[in-house]
Design a protein around this motif. Structure first.
Motif, mmCIF file in Angstrom:
data_model
loop_
_atom_site.group_PDB
_atom_site.id
_atom_site.type_symbol
_atom_site.label_atom_id
_atom_site.label_comp_id
_atom_site.label_asym_id
_atom_site.label_seq_id
_atom_site.Cartn_x
_atom_site.Cartn_y
_atom_site.Cartn_z
ATOM 1 N N LEU A 66 0.870 -1.173 0.000
ATOM 2 C CA LEU A 66 0.000 0.000 0.000
ATOM 3 C C LEU A 66 0.907 1.224 0.000
ATOM 4 O O LEU A 66 1.760 1.364 0.866
ATOM 5 C CB LEU A 66 -0.900 -0.003 1.237
ATOM 6 C CG LEU A 66 -2.001 1.051 1.270
ATOM 7 C CD1 LEU A 66 -3.107 0.611 2.195
ATOM 8 C CD2 LEU A 66 -1.519 2.420 1.638
ATOM 9 N N GLN A 67 0.725 2.101 -0.982
ATOM 10 C CA GLN A 67 1.600 3.259 -1.130
ATOM 11 C C GLN A 67 0.803 4.547 -1.277
ATOM 12 O O GLN A 67 -0.320 4.540 -1.792
ATOM 13 C CB GLN A 67 2.503 3.093 -2.361
ATOM 14 C CG GLN A 67 3.422 1.903 -2.289
ATOM 15 C CD GLN A 67 4.293 1.763 -3.527
ATOM 16 O OE1 GLN A 67 4.150 2.468 -4.513
ATOM 17 N NE2 GLN A 67 5.229 0.820 -3.461
ATOM 18 N N SER A 68 1.408 5.621 -0.822
ATOM 19 C CA SER A 68 0.911 6.985 -1.055
ATOM 20 C C SER A 68 -0.545 7.178 -0.685
ATOM 21 O O SER A 68 -1.328 7.747 -1.448
ATOM 22 C CB SER A 68 1.150 7.392 -2.514
ATOM 23 O OG SER A 68 2.523 7.364 -2.806
ATOM 24 N N CYS A 69 -0.913 6.739 0.506
ATOM 25 C CA CYS A 69 -2.267 6.970 0.999
ATOM 26 C C CYS A 69 -2.341 8.406 1.513
ATOM 27 O O CYS A 69 -1.509 8.836 2.321
ATOM 28 C CB CYS A 69 -2.597 5.974 2.113
ATOM 29 S SG CYS A 69 -4.318 6.035 2.646
ATOM 30 N N PHE A 70 -3.313 9.147 1.025
ATOM 31 C CA PHE A 70 -3.432 10.565 1.381
ATOM 32 C C PHE A 70 -4.890 10.975 1.336
ATOM 33 O O PHE A 70 -5.622 10.622 0.414
ATOM 34 C CB PHE A 70 -2.627 11.419 0.396
ATOM 35 C CG PHE A 70 -2.674 12.892 0.677
ATOM 36 C CD1 PHE A 70 -1.871 13.453 1.661
ATOM 37 C CD2 PHE A 70 -3.516 13.725 -0.046
ATOM 38 C CE1 PHE A 70 -1.904 14.821 1.920
ATOM 39 C CE2 PHE A 70 -3.554 15.090 0.208
ATOM 40 C CZ PHE A 70 -2.748 15.646 1.188
#
Length: 160
Positions: free
Chosen positions: A93-97
């Protein structure tokens, strides 16, 4: 504020997703203005990158009132075959914003859950996440757990 829909990003939303990544990178200092020339150029290039990497990077979005207010990515990686499983894959899981004005309403958790659901649908073995201390409870509520077998090392060459 309208209801929030969490789902895979549509092609027409990729620039908006990229602008969220721009905001994420510039949140703590610097220019976060999405209308800047540099941000627009980045958004176009990052959207093209997303299209070129659609098989390995799946963007999820949170949308409210027609605007993308959050995003998270499932990055898929092939794993070394084992005698019992020649085709193995895992995810990250990447770049959750989530935009600051919409934080604290469970949107980040819902994005993480959407990434996990996508990973299950694709038959991935596991999903990792590199979390800031403040975001760990969000990921735990979505189903992530600490794993004593995982280690981390920065691969960047240190400055001298």
């Amino acid at each position: 504020m309208g209801a929030v829909e969490v789902r895979r990003a549509r092609d027409a939303e990729l620039e908006a997703v990229a602008l969220l990544r721009w905001r994420m990178a510039h949140e703590h200092g610097g220019d976060v203005e999405a209308a800047s020339e540099a941000a627009a150029a980045y958004a176009a290039e990052a959207a093209a990158w997303s299209r070129a990497h659609a098989d390995s990077h799946v963007p999820m979005v949170a949308v409210a009132d027609g605007a993308v207010i959050g995003c998270a990515w499932l990055a898929i990686t092939a794993r070394v075959p084992t005698p019992g499983a020649l085709e193995r894959r895992s995810g990250d899981l990447q770049s959750c914003f989530v935009v600051p004005e919409r934080r604290g309403a469970g949107i980040g958790r819902r994005l993480a859950e959407a990434v996990l659901a996508e990973a299950r649908e694709r038959g991935l073995e596991h999903v990792t996440v590199h979390a800031s201390p403040a975001s760990i409870p969000v990921y735990e509520r979505a189903g992530f757990r600490a794993n004593p077998r995982s280690l981390h090392a920065d691969a960047a060459i240190p400055e001298r």
